[in-house]
Write an enzyme that holds these catalytic residues in place. Structure first.
Site, PDB file in Angstrom:
ATOM      1  N   HIS A  12      39.789  31.518  36.837  1.00 45.47           N
ATOM      2  CA  HIS A  12      38.616  32.161  37.430  1.00 45.47           C
ATOM      3  C   HIS A  12      38.479  33.604  36.946  1.00 45.47           C
ATOM      4  O   HIS A  12      37.406  34.012  36.467  1.00 45.47           O
ATOM      5  CB  HIS A  12      38.752  32.120  38.959  1.00 45.47           C
ATOM      6  CG  HIS A  12      37.616  32.737  39.703  1.00 45.47           C
ATOM      7  ND1 HIS A  12      36.606  31.990  40.277  1.00 45.47           N
ATOM      8  CD2 HIS A  12      37.323  34.036  39.986  1.00 45.47           C
ATOM      9  CE1 HIS A  12      35.750  32.805  40.872  1.00 45.47           C
ATOM     10  NE2 HIS A  12      36.162  34.058  40.702  1.00 45.47           N
ATOM     11  N   GLU A  13      39.544  34.373  37.066  1.00 47.29           N
ATOM     12  CA  GLU A  13      39.472  35.781  36.672  1.00 47.29           C
ATOM     13  C   GLU A  13      39.314  35.921  35.164  1.00 47.29           C
ATOM     14  O   GLU A  13      38.649  36.852  34.697  1.00 47.29           O
ATOM     15  CB  GLU A  13      40.709  36.537  37.161  1.00 47.29           C
ATOM     16  CG  GLU A  13      40.868  36.578  38.676  1.00 47.29           C
ATOM     17  CD  GLU A  13      39.646  37.121  39.413  1.00 47.29           C
ATOM     18  OE1 GLU A  13      38.921  37.967  38.837  1.00 47.29           O
ATOM     19  OE2 GLU A  13      39.407  36.693  40.565  1.00 47.29           O
TER      20      GLU A  13
ATOM     21  N   HIS B  54      35.650  35.820  34.450  1.00 47.66           N
ATOM     22  CA  HIS B  54      35.048  37.140  34.625  1.00 47.66           C
ATOM     23  C   HIS B  54      35.370  38.044  33.432  1.00 47.66           C
ATOM     24  O   HIS B  54      34.498  38.735  32.887  1.00 47.66           O
ATOM     25  CB  HIS B  54      35.600  37.812  35.886  1.00 47.66           C
ATOM     26  CG  HIS B  54      34.994  37.339  37.171  1.00 47.66           C
ATOM     27  ND1 HIS B  54      33.638  37.396  37.423  1.00 47.66           N
ATOM     28  CD2 HIS B  54      35.567  36.826  38.298  1.00 47.66           C
ATOM     29  CE1 HIS B  54      33.403  36.940  38.638  1.00 47.66           C
ATOM     30  NE2 HIS B  54      34.560  36.574  39.189  1.00 47.66           N
TER      31      HIS B  54
ATOM     32  N   GLU C 125      29.616  35.713  38.499  1.00 49.37           N
ATOM     33  CA  GLU C 125      30.336  34.650  39.202  1.00 49.37           C
ATOM     34  C   GLU C 125      30.103  33.294  38.544  1.00 49.37           C
ATOM     35  O   GLU C 125      30.973  32.417  38.583  1.00 49.37           O
ATOM     36  CB  GLU C 125      29.925  34.622  40.670  1.00 49.37           C
ATOM     37  CG  GLU C 125      30.826  33.786  41.560  1.00 49.37           C
ATOM     38  CD  GLU C 125      32.251  34.328  41.674  1.00 49.37           C
ATOM     39  OE1 GLU C 125      33.152  33.535  42.012  1.00 49.37           O
ATOM     40  OE2 GLU C 125      32.459  35.536  41.417  1.00 49.37           O
TER      41      GLU C 125
END
Length: 503
Positions: free
Chosen positions: A265-266, A269, A295
């Site tokens: 997830h990170e 980003h 997001e």
């Protein structure tokens, strides 16, 4: 000559943004490296940086630049990228100049201290320790909203900071549609006779091996370690821009999911930040569109890619080799079902894809009541618990895993939460457009080739910077406004076969 001040203007804009980047490093350090005793010093440092940035950004120098460059005859003579920089800087200037510098400094100092208070209160599971800080933060954010102004709801001024142009009524429409369509889907899944074995994932996983596997995956999908690093934090986050983009995670020795999927997830980003155009560093053209799109990148990599069967056809043999005692004798089908388990849960960042948006709905409704003065701070835990019971059927055992689980309120970023749901919707909308250009993307993912997908995102989403606002960007890329149709279709197509039901 008209517009002749543009080169000086853009250099001044870069100076301002560099100060923000420096403050971001201080904030990262507070979350990862700073000794606990440094909280007051850091609060003063952050307050000074915030006040300096505000004074610089709202100075007469910036005002004079913008007065010239926003004149129609001058603005129309600029190129598209130059117009974007003037438009977006002007939008930020208008917000900043409306807020007194003393208030900016007070918020920055309180945010730094509030963050430490939240950490302590959460560790001790004692909301009463955090309540005074939260009450002051709400008052400060109300003051900000009143200075900026709003149309119908005080929340408009807050969400506008993260998704410019969005209004509370827009969010309410999105959530009403989602709630109506999602509740029966969740019920069918939970009522099915299929029950994936969560124990496959919720068992001891050696931490060092978790770290090694997570780093391998993040490297493979495209995170550039020459411009980044991975650390541990109480709440996973990403910090930085283009050539210094840092990610954090948190590990659970009894469950591989929190760290593994937080890493992906990170990294999503971070790859957005690393994919921005370096030619436009520290300008709006070198910045992300908004948090909804941001997001969408993290959720796309975490869920559409990282929880897909093609992804695990590639990585499952490697996982089995790394953790033979945990999954050596577990089939890929059973592991895939467990990785996509739908189960109402307490913790937002660990929620499954199907119920995740219900967590955001709860936060939106609590924030709305909080910021409009319809609920007192001391009433927040009860309201939170009531909504978790009503929407997810869960009894909340503690405030630490209830209304204090997220870092956001301690940081004063009320208005942020709805962008998570926007990101979910946008991620699938973008995916369904991308797959027309890369029809064999699933075969490539199964082969461990992620460059075509990342390259498409770099070109279509990252490099354009803030050329478009979110609604225009979606229309430009997908030909449609943001809607739930694509995401609902994806959920039905993916989870119906896993649970053996027609959704």
């Amino acid at each position: 000559m008209a517009g002749n001040s543009y080169p000086e203007f853009i250099e001044f804009e870069k100076e301002c943004q560099n100060a923000q980047f420096a403050a971001g490093i201080l904030a990262w350090d507070q979350e990862t490296k700073m000794p606990p005793g440094g909280a007051m010093e850091r609060a003063n440092q952050m307050a000074t940086m915030a006040k300096w940035y505000h004074d610089y950004y709202t100075s007469d120098r910036m005002r004079v630049y913008l007065e010239e460059l926003r004149r129609p005859d001058v603005f129309d003579a600029l190129g598209p990228e130059e117009q974007t920089n003037v438009r977006e800087t002007g939008w930020q200037y208008d917000r900043e100049v409306a807020i007194p510098g003393s208030l900016v400094k007070e918020i920055a100092k309180h945010t730094s201290m509030s963050l430490e208070t939240w950490k302590d209160a959460r560790a001790k599971d004692d909301f009463s320790l955090f309540a005074p800080s939260l009450e002051k933060m709400i008052d400060l954010k109300v003051q900000v909203a009143e200075h900026i102004g709003y149309e119908d709801n005080i929340y408009d001024a807050l969400i506008d900071e993260y998704e410019p142009g969005t209004r509370t009524k827009d969010v309410e429409v999105v959530f009403a549609d989602l709630r109506e369509r999602l509740v029966p889907i969740v019920k069918k899944i939970l009522d099915s006779d299929v029950h994936p074995n969560e124990g496959i994932l919720a068992q001891p996983w050696p931490l060092e091996k978790q770290k090694e596997f997570g780093i391998m995956v993040v490297t493979d999908i495209g995170y550039d370690w020459s411009r980044g690093r991975l650390d541990e934090a109480a709440h996973p986050f990403t910090s930085g821009a283009i050539d210094d983009v840092r990610i954090t995670t948190r590990y659970n020795e009894n469950d591989i999911r929190p760290a593994l999927f937080a890493n992906i997830h990170e990294a999503g980003h971070a790859m957005y930040q690393q994919g921005l155009d370096p030619e436009h560093y520290a300008t709006p053209m070198g910045d992300a569109i908004g948090l909804g799109f941001h997001e969408s990148q993290s959720r796309m990599w975490e869920n559409l890619v990282g929880r897909s069967m093609p992804f695990w056809r590639h990585y499952y043999p490697k996982l089995q080799a790394t953790f033979p005692g945990q999954v050596g004798n577990v089939s890929i089908e059973d592991f895939y079902a467990a990785a996509n388990l739908v189960k109402p849960s307490l913790i937002r960042v660990e929620a499954d894809e199907v119920t995740y948006n219900m967590h955001i709905l709860i936060r939106f409704e609590v924030e709305l009541a909080m910021m409009n003065g319809k609920v007192g701070v001391d009433e927040i835990p009860a309201l939170w618990n009531e909504k978790y019971k009503s929407y997810l059927g869960i009894d909340v055992p503690s405030d630490a895993d209830g209304c204090m689980q997220d870092i956001h309120w301690s940081m004063g970023i009320q208005g942020y939460f709805p962008t998570y749901t926007f990101g979910n919707l946008i991620s699938v909308q973008l995916w369904n457009t991308m797959i027309k250009d890369i029809p064999d993307v699933w075969e490539q993912i199964e082969a461990g080739r992620f460059e075509p997908l990342l390259g498409w995102l770099n070109e279509k989403v990252h490099r354009p910077g803030r050329m478009y606002r979110t609604p225009d960007m979606l229309e430009h890329l997908t030909g449609e406004p943001m809607n739930a149709d694509h995401w609902i279709g994806y959920i039905k197509e993916k989870f119906g076969p896993i649970y053996g039901v027609q959704l």
